[in-house]
Design an enzyme around this catalytic site. Sequence first.
Site, PDB file in Angstrom:
ATOM      1  N   HIS A  24      20.254  45.688 -25.238  1.00 43.86           N
ATOM      2  CA  HIS A  24      20.457  47.328 -24.493  1.00 43.86           C
ATOM      3  C   HIS A  24      20.936  48.172 -25.578  1.00 43.86           C
ATOM      4  O   HIS A  24      20.336  49.344 -24.622  1.00 43.86           O
ATOM      5  CB  HIS A  24      20.814  47.206 -23.416  1.00 43.86           C
ATOM      6  CG  HIS A  24      20.283  45.634 -22.230  1.00 43.86           C
ATOM      7  ND1 HIS A  24      20.851  44.746 -21.625  1.00 43.86           N
ATOM      8  CD2 HIS A  24      19.504  45.999 -21.544  1.00 43.86           C
ATOM      9  CE1 HIS A  24      20.612  44.322 -20.827  1.00 43.86           C
ATOM     10  NE2 HIS A  24      19.372  45.260 -21.011  1.00 43.86           N
ATOM     11  N   LYS A  48      19.896  40.263  -5.207  1.00 39.42           N
ATOM     12  CA  LYS A  48      20.538  39.514  -6.159  1.00 39.42           C
ATOM     13  C   LYS A  48      22.251  38.642  -6.220  1.00 39.42           C
ATOM     14  O   LYS A  48      22.895  39.313  -5.215  1.00 39.42           O
ATOM     15  CB  LYS A  48      20.124  39.696  -7.493  1.00 39.42           C
ATOM     16  CG  LYS A  48      18.496  40.054  -7.622  1.00 39.42           C
ATOM     17  CD  LYS A  48      18.670  40.413  -9.358  1.00 39.42           C
ATOM     18  CE  LYS A  48      16.639  39.987 -10.377  1.00 39.42           C
ATOM     19  NZ  LYS A  48      17.715  40.675 -11.776  1.00 39.42           N
ATOM     20  N   ARG A  97      10.591  43.309 -25.584  1.00 38.53           N
ATOM     21  CA  ARG A  97      11.227  42.430 -26.397  1.00 38.53           C
ATOM     22  C   ARG A  97      10.151  41.881 -27.433  1.00 38.53           C
ATOM     23  O   ARG A  97       9.891  41.289 -28.049  1.00 38.53           O
ATOM     24  CB  ARG A  97      12.427  41.583 -25.946  1.00 38.53           C
ATOM     25  CG  ARG A  97      13.570  42.008 -25.010  1.00 38.53           C
ATOM     26  CD  ARG A  97      14.334  41.002 -24.636  1.00 38.53           C
ATOM     27  NE  ARG A  97      12.882  40.676 -23.553  1.00 38.53           N
ATOM     28  CZ  ARG A  97      14.273  40.654 -22.170  1.00 38.53           C
ATOM     29  NH1 ARG A  97      15.183  39.751 -22.773  1.00 38.53           N
ATOM     30  NH2 ARG A  97      13.416  40.037 -21.051  1.00 38.53           N
ATOM     31  N   SER A 135      20.049  39.004 -21.297  1.00 39.60           N
ATOM     32  CA  SER A 135      21.270  38.892 -20.115  1.00 39.60           C
ATOM     33  C   SER A 135      21.673  37.297 -19.967  1.00 39.60           C
ATOM     34  O   SER A 135      22.475  36.902 -19.548  1.00 39.60           O
ATOM     35  CB  SER A 135      21.347  39.790 -19.174  1.00 39.60           C
ATOM     36  OG  SER A 135      21.315  41.394 -19.127  1.00 39.60           O
TER      37      SER A 135
HETATM   38  O1  PNS Z   1      16.705  44.308 -16.142  1.00 44.83           O
HETATM   39  P1  PNS Z   1      16.127  44.536 -14.595  1.00 44.83           P
HETATM   40  O2  PNS Z   1      16.130  43.837 -13.076  1.00 44.83           O
HETATM   41  O3  PNS Z   1      14.396  44.155 -15.492  1.00 44.83           O
HETATM   42  O4  PNS Z   1      14.755  45.572 -13.754  1.00 44.83           O
HETATM   43  C1  PNS Z   1      14.491  45.708 -13.369  1.00 44.83           C
HETATM   44  C2  PNS Z   1      14.385  46.923 -11.916  1.00 44.83           C
HETATM   45  C3  PNS Z   1      15.826  47.405 -12.095  1.00 44.83           C
HETATM   46  C4  PNS Z   1      13.656  48.213 -13.647  1.00 44.83           C
HETATM   47  C5  PNS Z   1      12.808  47.459 -11.322  1.00 44.83           C
HETATM   48  O5  PNS Z   1      13.560  46.562 -10.318  1.00 44.83           O
HETATM   49  C6  PNS Z   1      13.298  48.765 -10.263  1.00 44.83           C
HETATM   50  O6  PNS Z   1      13.468  49.222 -11.135  1.00 44.83           O
HETATM   51  N1  PNS Z   1      13.731  48.245  -9.227  1.00 44.83           N
HETATM   52  C7  PNS Z   1      13.673  49.672  -8.086  1.00 44.83           C
HETATM   53  C8  PNS Z   1      12.164  49.423  -6.988  1.00 44.83           C
HETATM   54  C9  PNS Z   1      11.550  49.980  -7.362  1.00 44.83           C
HETATM   55  O7  PNS Z   1      11.515  50.791  -7.322  1.00 44.83           O
HETATM   56  N2  PNS Z   1      10.148  48.693  -7.396  1.00 44.83           N
HETATM   57  C10 PNS Z   1       9.305  49.488  -7.562  1.00 44.83           C
HETATM   58  C11 PNS Z   1       9.096  49.705  -9.147  1.00 44.83           C
HETATM   59  S1  PNS Z   1       7.178  49.119  -9.305  1.00 44.83           S
END
Ligand code: PNS
Length: 179
Positions: A24, A48, A97, A135
């Site tokens: 990150h 979560k 990645r 993570s």
């Molecule tokens: O680190 P992660 O868990 O891969 O991050 C995922 C994240 C937070 C980027 C994604 O879950 C997100 O943007 N969630 C917010 C809800 C949202 O906007 N959903 C529609 C996205 S297509």
Amino acid sequence: MKKKRPEGSLAVFPGSFDPITNGHLDIVDRGLAVFDRVRMAILMNPEKQPLFSVEERVAIIREAYRGNPRVEVDTFSGLLVDYASRVGASVIIRGLRAISDFEYEFQMALMNRRLNPQIETVFMMPAESYSYVSSRLVKEVFQLGGRVSDLVPPVVERRLSEKYGTPIRAGRVRGKRAR
Ligand code: PNS
């Protein structure tokens, strides 16, 4: 005279960051080479069960970037594109990645574009040495007694040690003395 933008360009780097890894941090560094400010935005997701609370994750990131005003940290809930437009960011940064990340990221980027075409997703690739770092694996390795000091910033290793009540493992990796 050219008018200076008041706050410079802002990119949002969203994620769970439970906890942040050197992968990150590598993406943040790359983001700072392109944008004036990078804001790490932690999703508050009641579905979560994170290891670190949102408050702990904010504190960890603050400590990792203490003294660097170009890196900000915030939390959000709801749609990411709504958050980004609310804070005046027109770019979302996501790290890629490996090819295995691509399908999910591509879907998300296209859905976000459909939701708000003004906001662009930019993918950045971390150094190859972080291509396997996540993570989830960091937590698992630490919990099982493995050394993670090359994979996370010192603040994360300390917090993991406090959380699990286990000492930080010192040692050598491939002939290198552990710092
Ligand atoms: O680190 P992660 O868990 O891969 O991050 C995922 C994240 C937070 C980027 C994604 O879950 C997100 O943007 N969630 C917010 C809800 C949202 O906007 N959903 C529609 C996205 S297509």
